[in-house]
Structures are given as structure tokens and as C-alpha cells.
Design an enzyme around this catalytic site. Structure first.
Site, mmCIF file in Angstrom:
data_model
loop_
_atom_site.group_PDB
_atom_site.id
_atom_site.type_symbol
_atom_site.label_atom_id
_atom_site.label_comp_id
_atom_site.label_asym_id
_atom_site.label_seq_id
_atom_site.Cartn_x
_atom_site.Cartn_y
_atom_site.Cartn_z
ATOM 1 N N ASN A 219 0.988 -1.408 -0.154
ATOM 2 C CA ASN A 219 -0.358 -0.027 0.245
ATOM 3 C C ASN A 219 0.857 1.015 -0.210
ATOM 4 O OD1 ASN A 219 -2.603 1.647 0.123
ATOM 5 N ND2 ASN A 219 -1.940 1.621 2.244
ATOM 6 N N HIS B 138 1.145 5.189 0.338
ATOM 7 C CA HIS B 138 0.048 6.042 2.127
ATOM 8 C C HIS B 138 0.924 7.531 2.006
ATOM 9 C CE1 HIS B 138 -1.795 7.241 5.797
ATOM 10 N NE2 HIS B 138 -0.849 7.456 6.308
#
Length: 256
Positions: A142, A144
């Protein structure tokens, strides 16, 4: 001849995720993107209120509404960032886009099963549920917009600036688990905040300085050389600032 890597990106779209996605596509070749459909505001607000209460949720919603109307006032700054960093904020022609209902929808699960990706990369999408995570057999990464674990959640750049914590203004690429940005850290980009940036431009400014760490993380995943690490920073989940906090910080500190 070696087969090209199979990389599936799940995103809800928007300028800053496309900056990261296009950088990945340019480096690795054409990639597949599962593009989520927007979630209803009513569902979003109900879920948020269950977590933090209606008073805080209402204040955050007012900030989000004001931000939406304020986008016209930051176009010059966005154009400056796009020009200075040669950013691509829309899908490139090499990216194959498939619309899905959500990251956890049956259609997204079917796409994952069909493409059999070597890496799944998330960039601004819904949290993956346990069922979805269990269905993915490859590494899930991910991107972020915040330095984890201190600025998990939303508006990480703004919260760092508002807290006077410029040393922790930046982004994180991490492994995905069932928590909110709680997976082990792979790479972080510590960036210098520009006083011209705001809650509306932080994400684009940070994405401009985070393309390399995103590429490095995917390279490591493809090579089976991921090196997850933890951090001794305090772990705090952030949300959009409620309108009263946003206006007070803006008026008192000049940080918008």
C-alpha cells in the site's frame, strides 16, 4: 524471454494515485488497474460516525465540503507541481483499467483470480477486508500519504505540518494487513514541506517525491526480497481535521 511481471493496482482514482500508478507503469510496462466506484457519502458518514461519533464526523464533513469547493483556488499550485515534477495525473495509455464495484467486491475478487498477479499494489482505495486479503496469494503493498505509524489514516501531510512535525512529513509504502495502515514498513520518503502547500495539495506534492520508493517496493516484492521493518514512532490514526480545528490552525499558524 522473461515474462513481464503481473502487477494489479487497486485504486479509487484521483490525481495523486495516478502519479504513482503511471510511474509504476512506465517502469514495469503496462499494468492492470482495478478502478473502484465511488462510495456513497451516507454510507461513508455512518461508518465514520460509528467509529468517532456524529459530532466529530459532522465537523470533518464540513472540512471535506469546504475542501471540495476550494479546489479552484489551488489549481495554480497544482499546475506548478505538475510542471516542475513532470507529473501525469490521468491514466497513461499503457494502463489497462477495469472498473470494479469496490476493492472488496466479487468483481474485484474475480479480477484478482483471473489476472493472478505477482504483486497487488493499493493506492487510495477502500481497506481490504479479511476475505479479500485471504484470496490474494501474492504480496499486497500500500502507498500511504503519511509517515507511519504516526500519521496513519487520512491527511497525514496536513497533520504533520499542523503539529510542527516537519521532520515526519512524507509517505510510506508498507505491507497490508487487516488494520488501518498498520502493516510493516517497506520504504518511506521523508520530504520537505513547502509553505505553499495545503490540505488540498499535500497529497500531490508528496506523490511527486514518492515515485521511486513505490518502484523499489514493487521491485523487491517481485524479486522476493522484501525487508519489512517496524518503527518506534507512536501509532496514531488520523482523520480529516474537523472544521473548527482546520480554521483555528489556519488562522493561528497560517497552515491550511
Amino acid at each position: 524471454m522473461a515474462k513481464p511481471p503481473r502487477i494489479l493496482v487497486i485504486t479509487a482514482g484521483g490525481p495523486y494515485p495516478w502519479i504513482i500508478i503511471n510511474a509504476l507503469s512506465a517502469h514495469f510496462g503496462g499494468i492492470e488497474v482495478a478502478l473502484e466506484q465511488p462510495e456513497s457519502k451516507a454510507l461513508f458518514l455512518k461508518r465514520r460516525a460509528r467509529k468517532i461519533g456524529w459530532w466529530q464526523t459532522g465537523g470533518q464533513f464540513l472540512t471535506m465540503t469546504m475542501s471540495r469547493f476550494g479546489k479552484r483556488f489551488v489549481r495554480a499550485r497544482e499546475a506548478e507541481l505538475i510542471s516542475a515534477h513532470k507529473l501525469e495525473t490521468k491514466p497513461s495509455k499503457d494502463v489497462k483499467v477495469t472498473e470494479v464495484s469496490s476493492a472488496n467486491g466479487e468483481d474485484c475478487l474475480a479480477l484478482i483470480a483471473e489476472t493472478k498477479p505477482d504483486v497487488v499494489f493499493l493506492a487510495s482505495c477502500r481497506m481490504l477486508g479479511r476475505k479479500t486479503l485471504a484470496a490474494i496469494t501474492c504480496p499486497v503493498l500500500n502507498y500511504h500519504s503519511g509517515i507511519n505509524p504516526k500519521y496513519r489514516g487520512l491527511a497525514g501531510g496536513w497533520w504533520a505540518r499542523a503539529s510542527g512535525d516537519d521532520a515526519n512529513y512524507g509517505t510510506t509504502v508498507h505491507l497490508v494487513d487487516a488494520g488501518v495502515d498498520t502493516g510493516d514498513i517497506l520504504y518511506q520518503a521523508f520530504l520537505k514541506p513547502d509553505p505553499r502547500d495545503t490540505l488540498l495539495t499535500d497529497a500531490m506534492a508528496m506523490a511527486a517525491g514518492s515515485r521511486e520508493i513505490s518502484i523499489h517496493a514493487v521491485e523487491d516484492a517481485l524479486a522476493g526480497k522484501l525487508k519489512p521493518a517496524s518503527s518506534d514512532l507512536p501509532s496514531v490514526q488520523r482523520f480529516h481535521p474537523p472544521i473548527w480545528t482546520y480554521l483555528w490552525i489556519g488562522l493561528a499558524k497560517g497552515i491550511w
